[in-house]
Design an enzyme around this catalytic site. Structure first.
Site, PDB file in Angstrom:
ATOM      1  N   LYS A 112       0.836  -1.202   0.000  1.00 32.97           N
ATOM      2  CA  LYS A 112       0.000   0.000   0.000  1.00 32.97           C
ATOM      3  C   LYS A 112       0.872   1.254   0.000  1.00 32.97           C
ATOM      4  CE  LYS A 112      -3.781  -2.131   2.587  1.00 32.97           C
ATOM      5  NZ  LYS A 112      -4.785  -2.568   1.638  1.00 32.97           N
TER       6      LYS A 112
ATOM      7  N   GLU B  98      -2.859   6.847   8.457  1.00 30.21           N
ATOM      8  CA  GLU B  98      -3.732   7.572   7.544  1.00 30.21           C
ATOM      9  C   GLU B  98      -4.772   8.278   8.387  1.00 30.21           C
ATOM     10  OE1 GLU B  98      -5.979   5.129   4.713  1.00 30.21           O
ATOM     11  OE2 GLU B  98      -4.236   5.132   3.402  1.00 30.21           O
TER      12      GLU B  98
ATOM     13  N   HIS C 126     -14.817  -4.144   7.517  1.00 28.38           N
ATOM     14  CA  HIS C 126     -14.066  -3.677   6.338  1.00 28.38           C
ATOM     15  C   HIS C 126     -14.149  -4.642   5.158  1.00 28.38           C
ATOM     16  CE1 HIS C 126     -12.608  -0.622   8.969  1.00 28.38           C
ATOM     17  NE2 HIS C 126     -11.950  -1.474   9.718  1.00 28.38           N
TER      18      HIS C 126
ATOM     19  N   ARG D 272      -6.125  -7.563  -9.779  1.00 27.79           N
ATOM     20  CA  ARG D 272      -6.760  -8.847 -10.118  1.00 27.79           C
ATOM     21  C   ARG D 272      -8.222  -8.592 -10.449  1.00 27.79           C
ATOM     22  NH1 ARG D 272      -9.936  -9.148  -5.408  1.00 27.79           N
ATOM     23  NH2 ARG D 272      -8.893  -8.234  -3.619  1.00 27.79           N
TER      24      ARG D 272
END
Ligand code: ADP
Ligand code: ADP
Ligand code: MG
Length: 498
Positions: A118, A202, A237, A294
């Protein structure tokens, strides 16, 4: 340009079957792989050839990259499709496949590598001026430095594992006092779950929507976007309901997000099908989250509104063909929804409810698609994801797609195990969902198991049933005073009449 003649699908269940169907339509022979737990699975029966990889646990079967490559050599396979999960985002595997002279139906190992981290993904996106959630650009190595950055950003913040995925590896920190403890936990969790302790922070967006863009790129540098998917209905999530298009995205926002997604794809010289995920705040500002290199679980909603078969496009791209359409050719037709039907018990904290599919009857009719990998009488294995099916509907507009989905849920007959069907119906009928005014907190905010309880108690239901029987008997007597069936003297005649 190579024509693929024989494709091995390194996956199981619904996605293996879905990929093989398209391969067959394209005249490509198919090879299934399976674990001992999946011996009787539809994907094994469907394939032209099938090879058992080993015992049920994934690390003794579906994750055995070398063994899968060897199977390809033995059977004269020329390409591997990895599906999603398992080896699909494993750059080392992709390298092995191409190293063995086979085609990997997916992006280059380099793209997988960059986007698999990430942090590296955010760094690449930043170079293309893609908006990012405020946070740290590097893995955290110094706690006090990270703390002062967190103070600048403002709490709550999210600590994320750079190598995380599947909704795992995230920790919310509400205030500075919890920072150190949460940070230590996050690092050790990331290390044990993903083999990589790198974490970053974040800003935690408090009322976010998850909106992602499907992209397709060929090996000649052309990249297009196939609009958005709204995936804000999530639990832990993880997506539960997805739709395309989103109820809040205007044509201007769609174009801006689409172009940003193409920018992210360009940042890693992407080819194949990919998804650029964004988080959207309550003012509809969007920020890049990550890219999934993907085919995505929820890809069917995009297929329904664009009319494109994404697996077909993946295969053509892998063969080296240029995209046969451009951005201007793509249009949105109607609205599509997908629900993920899990073998989980929503009344019991969504615990997996593994067992036998005693009854399993799919809904049918116009605008309904069921992607699944089970048949009636089969057992759901405990070793893998408990998703039984994806139920997808298409309608002229959002409300049509919702109405159709509710009808399809009501017609889906599953007994023997608990499923998330009722839970999905609850969500789809909720005013917040119907109005389009919801965010990723939807389930937390509105759902309690009580909501799935019938409006009447067991006793009341029995009483109602008894009253109904009485009513219908009276009604029958009134309409047919002669009661031919009941009045017959012999059971022999009765049987014949019935
Ligand atoms: P999608 O991102 O396609 O909407 P999911 O996030 O549910 O779907 O992931 C698809 C599948 O891949 C799931 O079975 C999930 O458990 C698995 N998965 C995704 N990323 C990872 C990862 N980094 N490690 C392990 N499993 C993963
Ligand atoms: P994964 O690899 O597990 O899919 P993502 O970065 O895509 O990880 O995040 C998964 C989900 O977590 C998002 O769909 C969103 O609901 C939530 N999430 C991620 N980042 C943030 C953030 N900064 N603020 C609020 N929610 C977030
Ligand atoms: Mg994600």
């Amino acid at each position: 340009m190579t024509k693929i003649k024989k494709l091995l699908v390194a996956n199981r269940g619904e996605i293996a079957l879905r990929i093989m169907r398209t391969a067959r339509e394209m005249g490509i022979a198919t090879v299934a792989v399976y674990s001992e737990a999946d011996r009787l699975s539809p994907h094994v029966k469907f394939a032209d050839e099938a090879v058992c990889l080993g015992p049920p646990p994934s690390n003794q079967s579906y994750l055995l990259g070398d063994k899968i490559v060897n199977v390809c050599k033995e059977l004269g396979v020329d390409a591997i499709h990895p599906g999603y999960g398992f080896l699909s985002e494993n750059a080392e595997f992709a390298r092995k496949v191409t190293g063995a002279g086979l085609i990997f139906v997916g992006p280059s190992p380099e793209s997988i590598e960059v986007m698999g981290s990430k942090l590296a993904a955010k760094q690449a996106a930043a170079r293309f001026n893609i908006p990012l959630v405020p946070g740290t650009e590097e893995a955290i190595s110094d706690i006090s430095e990270a703390k002062s950055r967190a103070n600048e950003i403002g709490y709550p913040i999210l600590i994320k594992a750079s190598a995380g995925g599947g909704g795992k590896g995230m920790r919310i920190v509400e205030s500075e006092s919890e920072f150190e403890e949460q940070m230590q936990r996050a690092v050790s969790e990331a290390q044990s779950a993903f083999g990589d302790g790198a974490v970053f922070i974040e800003k935690y967006i408090t009322s976010p929507r998850h909106i992602e863009i499907q992209v397709l790129g060929d090996q000649h540098g052309k990249i297009v976007y196939l609009f958005e998917r709204e995936c804000s209905i999530q639990r832990r999530h993880q997506k539960v309901i997805e739709e395309a298009p989103s109820a809040v995205v205007s044509p201007e926002m769609r174009k801006a997000m689409g172009e940003a997604a193409v920018g992210v794809a360009k940042a890693c010289a992407y080819y194949g099908a990919g998804t650029v995920e964004f988080i959207v705040d309550d003012k509809l500002n969007f920020y890049f989250l990550e890219m999934n290199t993907r085919l995505q679980v929820e890809h069917p909603v995009t297929e329904m509104i664009t009319g494109k078969d994404l697996v077909r496009e993946q295969i053509l791209i892998a063969e080296g063909k240029p995209l046969s359409f451009s951005q201007e050719d793509l249009k949105i037709h109607g609205h599509s929804l997908e629900i993920r039907v899990y073998a989980e018990d929503p009344k019991n904290n969504f615990l997996p409810d593994i067992g036998k599919l005693v009854t399993y009857r799919r809904p049918q009719g116009p605008g309904i698609r069921v992607d699944d990998g089970f048949e009636e009488g089969m057992d759901i294995p405990i070793y893998y994801d408990p998703m039984i099916a994806k139920l997808i509907t298409h309608g002229e507009n959002r409300q049509d797609a919702i109405d159709r989905m509710i009808r399809a849920i009501n017609d889906f007959r599953i007994t023997g195990i608990q499923t998330t069907l009722d839970f999905c119906r609850f969500a789809l009928q909720h005013e917040a969902f119907v109005s389009g005014n919801f965010d990723t907190k939807f389930v937390e905010q509105y759902f309690t198991p009580k909501m799935l309880e019938p409006a009447f108690t067991q006793e009341e239901q029995e009483l109602l049933a008894a009253l109904a029987v009485e009513f219908f008997q009276k009604e029958e007597n009134r309409l047919s005073p002669i009661h031919p069936v009941k009045a017959l003297p012999s059971t022999k005649w009765k049987n014949r009449l019935i």
